[in-house]
Design a protein around this motif. Structure first.
Motif, mmCIF file in Angstrom:
data_model
loop_
_atom_site.group_PDB
_atom_site.id
_atom_site.type_symbol
_atom_site.label_atom_id
_atom_site.label_comp_id
_atom_site.label_asym_id
_atom_site.label_seq_id
_atom_site.Cartn_x
_atom_site.Cartn_y
_atom_site.Cartn_z
ATOM 1 N N SER A 244 -1.735 -6.698 3.848
ATOM 2 C CA SER A 244 -2.795 -6.429 4.817
ATOM 3 C C SER A 244 -2.668 -7.308 6.053
ATOM 4 O O SER A 244 -3.313 -7.038 7.073
ATOM 5 C CB SER A 244 -4.173 -6.633 4.172
ATOM 6 O OG SER A 244 -4.420 -8.013 3.921
ATOM 7 N N ALA B 272 -5.990 -6.957 11.151
ATOM 8 C CA ALA B 272 -5.690 -8.361 10.878
ATOM 9 C C ALA B 272 -5.419 -9.104 12.186
ATOM 10 O O ALA B 272 -5.378 -8.530 13.276
ATOM 11 C CB ALA B 272 -4.482 -8.465 9.951
ATOM 12 N N PRO C 159 0.805 -1.230 0.000
ATOM 13 C CA PRO C 159 0.000 0.000 0.000
ATOM 14 C C PRO C 159 0.831 1.270 0.000
ATOM 15 O O PRO C 159 0.335 2.335 -0.386
ATOM 16 C CB PRO C 159 -0.822 -0.118 1.292
ATOM 17 C CG PRO C 159 0.001 -1.016 2.185
ATOM 18 C CD PRO C 159 0.664 -1.996 1.255
ATOM 19 N N ASP D 90 -1.895 -5.204 8.895
ATOM 20 C CA ASP D 90 -2.827 -4.151 9.291
ATOM 21 C C ASP D 90 -3.275 -4.358 10.735
ATOM 22 O O ASP D 90 -3.280 -5.487 11.258
ATOM 23 C CB ASP D 90 -4.067 -4.156 8.386
ATOM 24 C CG ASP D 90 -3.755 -3.671 6.980
ATOM 25 O OD1 ASP D 90 -2.655 -3.119 6.786
ATOM 26 O OD2 ASP D 90 -4.601 -3.869 6.091
ATOM 27 N N ASP E 59 0.621 -10.438 0.645
ATOM 28 C CA ASP E 59 -0.563 -9.743 1.148
ATOM 29 C C ASP E 59 -0.142 -8.886 2.346
ATOM 30 O O ASP E 59 -0.055 -9.366 3.472
ATOM 31 C CB ASP E 59 -1.627 -10.768 1.554
ATOM 32 C CG ASP E 59 -2.883 -10.121 2.089
ATOM 33 O OD1 ASP E 59 -2.981 -8.872 2.039
ATOM 34 O OD2 ASP E 59 -3.769 -10.854 2.574
#
Length: 606
Positions: free
Chosen positions: A429, A435, A50, A432, A427
């Motif tokens: 994420s 998560a 990101p 995050d 991934d």
């Protein structure tokens, strides 16, 4: 035979005018014992990040972006090993199924960065972009190692396309069978380059020197290196290829890593490459996987692997850093899948799940595939902590696979070579705040262990341990302990065992610092317990220690050491099921050592 002219359809080479002298670049030149390798795919590492602008994702520029470099620095790795970045081609059978060659082990241009990984364009601009990536990584103290494929090309077998070398001189470049039409295939990819031929040897060495001197890279990992070391037929450690590398003033000074096998007869050569070379050590992989899944018949092999594999590398001047230790690689399960699947699930590859190995040495912790069961998830994350901790405490050069530190999954696909999609891309994420907090905790543990390794020279030994008393008090540089708190005997090594204590002494490290002074360090006791029940373990007393401070306990998700974790020597502690404990020894005031049998990893220095 196809008589059509393929020339209009074959990609052309672009000559780039470049007088870059690399005067502003500073290579990290990380010593082998201090190296930590991070295997990554340029595209897969950056495609979903990101913090990287969309236009740069999947490219060399994306990997050079501060957001990507920051993760590498924070983690603490010293080198990235890039999956193939030579220009490669996609196989026809994949394109017909709507797939692509993602890994890139299908080279066709040994002097060209793969154009699809360039954000700046493909008419030679990929060269400058690649160089800027190397500079950015070097500025962060990170070396660049290329995974190179010189054992075969994208032209495949006798029915493959004529793209380059086949059209120039088929007999001169490839190993042919007696009928001079079919190929001798030591690679499993349809053809094998005939490296004994002077023109082939020159092509390869010119390419290697180009990537070092013109593109700034710091080393190479050679795919199926045994195929390059074959003379007429057999693997020969005095082959022309190895001889030329050994005397080349440029190549002998960079990092050289062999994948020490091919698919031909006699191709398995782990431990056989000459002293300039490090090797992927699959015997390390297998022993560690088997121990943590409960399938290792005894701990003798594990002892050798934890202490640098002296049984494989203590010859001809080789050192522990000849062993590149790994538990996973791009080929096979990810670390998370290793504790989540016992069977491969490669249906998406379109080959009826026939591709990929069936020998995964994995354990799914009771349920095949992803699970919502809290007990299964907790056990799997503990196993991940065990595997990572074992790897990063072992003597040798550790290799991590990008994403394993944060729980990346390929949903059981152990041969994702054609999955250029979310199956293979990291991934991000997983880190995050929304998560599972266990994945961020796993990354934090990995970073903490690498910081410990970087701080303590006893954890990255330059020489093999002797296993002998180093002074009158009987302290050994390496000692092995049973749960009784006594040194292991010959019978202990061959008996079924699920618990092993490894003591590393920092008092007598056989190396000097840059000023010539002796190097000393703390001493450590690592306790590995692979059983499913708690285990009582007696902490060894003098001369090993008066007490122990607990640094790592993989039974806990949170690894921040709480106060009051000191344990006195001689105490019987309870090791939780399937746990690694790392304890720092508080130096004793005196004591005697008992007699013990010779331990794995304890070889006389040569």
């Amino acid at each position: 035979r196809d008589e059509r002219d393929s020339a209009p359809y074959v990609p052309k080479g672009v000559v780039v005018a470049d007088d870059d002298d690399w005067a502003d670049d500073h290579r990290p030149k990380t010593p082998w014992p201090d190296s930590v390798i991070y295997e990554l795919h340029v595209r897969g590492f950056t495609m979903r990040h990101p913090g990287i602008p969309e236009r740069l994702r999947g490219t060399y520029a994306g990997l050079a972006h501060p957001a990507a470099v920051e993760h590498l620095v924070r983690l603490g790795v010293t080198a990235v090993e890039l999956l193939p970045v030579h220009q490669f081609a996609h196989e026809d059978h994949l394109l017909r199924r709507g797939l692509r060659n993602y890994w890139g082990y299908n080279s066709i241009g040994y002097f060209a960065p793969h154009a699809a990984y360039a954000a700046s364009g493909s008419r030679g601009r990929q060269v400058g972009e690649f160089k800027r990536m190397v500079r950015a990584l070097h500025a962060a103290g990170i070396e660049v190692i290329l995974d190179v494929v010189y054992n075969h090309t994208a032209e495949g077998g006798e029915l493959g396309p004529t793209l380059s070398l086949r059209g120039i001189d088929n007999r001169g470049y490839y190993r042919l069978q007696g009928d001079a039409r079919r190929y001798t295939d030591y690679t499993g990819c349809g053809n094998t380059l005939h490296v004994v031929q002077p023109n082939v040897l020159r092509l390869i060495t010119d390419s290697l020197r180009y990537w070092v001197t013109e593109m700034g890279v710091d080393g190479f990992r050679f795919d199926l290196a045994a195929a390059l070391a074959r003379s007429m037929h057999d693997v020969d450690m005095l082959s022309p290829f190895l001889a030329v590398i050994a005397q080349d003033p440029v190549l002998r000074r960079v990092k050289l890593i062999a994948e020490p096998w091919d698919v031909g007869s006699g191709g398995y050569q782990v431990g056989a490459f000459p002293p300039l070379w490090a090797e992927w050590n699959d015997r390390y992989r297998d022993a560690v996987r088997d121990f943590w899944r409960g399938a290792l018949p005894d701990v003798r092999d594990l002892g050798y692997r934890l202490s640098g594999s002296s049984d494989l590398y203590a010859w001809g001047g080789r050192r522990p850093y000849a062993s590149v230790n790994f538990i996973t690689a791009h080929d096979g399960f990810t670390l998370r899948d290793l504790v989540s699947y016992e069977q491969k699930h490669n249906e998406a590859n379109g080959e009826g799940n026939r591709d990929g190995t069936g020998d995964n040495r994995s354990w799914n912790c009771g349920t095949e595939g992803e699970s919502d069961d809290p007990a299964v998830r907790t056990l799997r994350q503990r196993q991940l902590r065990n595997l990572l901790t074992t790897l990063l405490l072992s003597t040798g050069v550790p290799m991590l696979v990008a994403g394993d530190e944060m729980g990346r999954t390929q949903r059981g696909n152990n041969n994702a070579y054609c999955q250029d999609n979310a199956t293979s891309w990291i991934d991000w994420s997983l880190l995050d705040d929304t998560a599972d907090p266990g994945w961020r905790a796993l990354t934090d543990l990995c970073s903490r262990l690498l910081a410990l390794r970087r701080t303590h020279p006893v954890l990255r030994s330059h020489a093999f341990f002797s296993g002998r008393p180093q002074s009158a008090d009987g302290l050994r540089d390496l000692a092995w302990f049973s749960p009784r708190g006594t040194e292991m005997t010959e019978a202990d090594w061959y008996a079924p065992a699920r618990t092993l204590g490894m003591y590393l002494s920092g008092r007598d490290i056989p190396q000097r610092d840059p000023k010539g002074d002796p190097v000393t360090d703390d001493s450590f006791l690592a306790v590995l317990h692979g059983g499913h029940r708690p285990q009582r373990f007696t902490l060894p007393g003098p001369p090993w220690a008066d007490a122990y401070d607990l640094l790592v306990d993989t039974s806990r998700e949170d690894q921040h050491t709480a106060p009051g974790t000191r344990r006195r020597a001689g105490a019987r502690i309870t090791v939780p099921p399937r746990t690694v404990l790392l304890l720092r020894a508080v130096p004793p005031r005196g004591g005697d050592a008992g007699e013990t049998a010779q331990e794995p990893g304890a070889e006389v220095r040569r």
